[in-house]
Design an enzyme around this catalytic site. Sequence first.
Site, PDB file in Angstrom:
ATOM      1  N   TYR A   1       0.846  -1.189   0.000  1.00 12.97           N
ATOM      2  CA  TYR A   1       0.000   0.000   0.000  1.00 12.97           C
ATOM      3  C   TYR A   1       0.885   1.244   0.000  1.00 12.97           C
ATOM      4  CZ  TYR A   1      -3.998  -2.988   1.110  1.00 12.97           C
ATOM      5  OH  TYR A   1      -4.985  -3.937   1.064  1.00 12.97           O
TER       6      TYR A   1
ATOM      7  N   TYR B   1      -0.205 -10.434  -0.238  1.00  8.82           N
ATOM      8  CA  TYR B   1       0.772 -10.097   0.799  1.00  8.82           C
ATOM      9  C   TYR B   1       0.435 -10.841   2.082  1.00  8.82           C
ATOM     10  CZ  TYR B   1      -2.964  -6.956   2.349  1.00  8.82           C
ATOM     11  OH  TYR B   1      -4.174  -6.453   2.765  1.00  8.82           O
TER      12      TYR B   1
ATOM     13  N   ARG C   1      -2.861 -13.153   2.163  1.00 14.08           N
ATOM     14  CA  ARG C   1      -4.166 -12.696   1.695  1.00 14.08           C
ATOM     15  C   ARG C   1      -4.279 -12.870   0.180  1.00 14.08           C
ATOM     16  NH1 ARG C   1      -8.025  -8.895   3.157  1.00 14.08           N
ATOM     17  NH2 ARG C   1      -9.089 -10.889   2.910  1.00 14.08           N
TER      18      ARG C   1
ATOM     19  N   HIS D   1      -7.174  -8.729  -3.576  1.00 11.11           N
ATOM     20  CA  HIS D   1      -8.445  -8.129  -3.193  1.00 11.11           C
ATOM     21  C   HIS D   1      -8.399  -6.622  -3.373  1.00 11.11           C
ATOM     22  CE1 HIS D   1      -5.968  -7.954   0.463  1.00 11.11           C
ATOM     23  NE2 HIS D   1      -6.660  -6.869   0.786  1.00 11.11           N
TER      24      HIS D   1
ATOM     25  N   HIS E   1     -10.373  -3.180  -1.837  1.00 14.77           N
ATOM     26  CA  HIS E   1     -11.259  -2.641  -0.805  1.00 14.77           C
ATOM     27  C   HIS E   1     -12.186  -1.590  -1.408  1.00 14.77           C
ATOM     28  CE1 HIS E   1      -8.907  -4.176   2.701  1.00 14.77           C
ATOM     29  NE2 HIS E   1      -7.884  -4.032   1.870  1.00 14.77           N
TER      30      HIS E   1
END
Length: 205
Positions: A88, A126, A143, A146, A148
């Site tokens: 991120y 990640y 994970r 994906h 959000h």
Amino acid sequence: MTSAAATAGAVAGTADAAQQCAVTGGDILGPFYRPNAAMSAASIIQLVKPEEKGNHIVLTGRVLRPDCKTPVVNAIVDVWQANAEGMYDIKTPDEVIAPANYYMRGQARTNDQGVFTLKTIVPGKYRIPPGLENFEKFEGYLRPAHIHLTVTHPVYLPLTTQLYFNGDPQIAKDPWAKHSKNMVKMNKDQGTFEIVLGNTPPHKS
């Protein structure tokens, strides 16, 4: 077909339709949300530039009322995700950055068909890092890919959820994704999905 059989078939068909029409399930906000991402002037969220590393995709989302067919116009969709390497724009939830430096975050309003477009890349996977508040017991979990998003509209309950990609083998092992039905249907570099909002909030007495 007998009258009884026809009636049973009609009831079964109605039940199937009811099961198919359902409000979109919520998901965790996650630790990397940041408010005040840039709002697009159109119903297009351009999260990446053409030179961004990764598999570029275009996703078309449609936001619907609880009847699963009527579009919700002017819903605000706020999107954020990791880059192709699973990173991120902040490394810890406490890190502070100026909105001008936001990366892979954006907002847009749905158009008169309840539609918005997301131009992005497939997010990288990640592992949940150690010491992440409220996620300590999930340390090391990988994970799945994906995206959000939150969806808000004055008439409907706000929704926080995540989009996953059909066929990702990590979904079945993920504490959150394995319960989700929010799957993007991909055809090469194009994908579609639907968001169904819930009822109006209760009136305050």
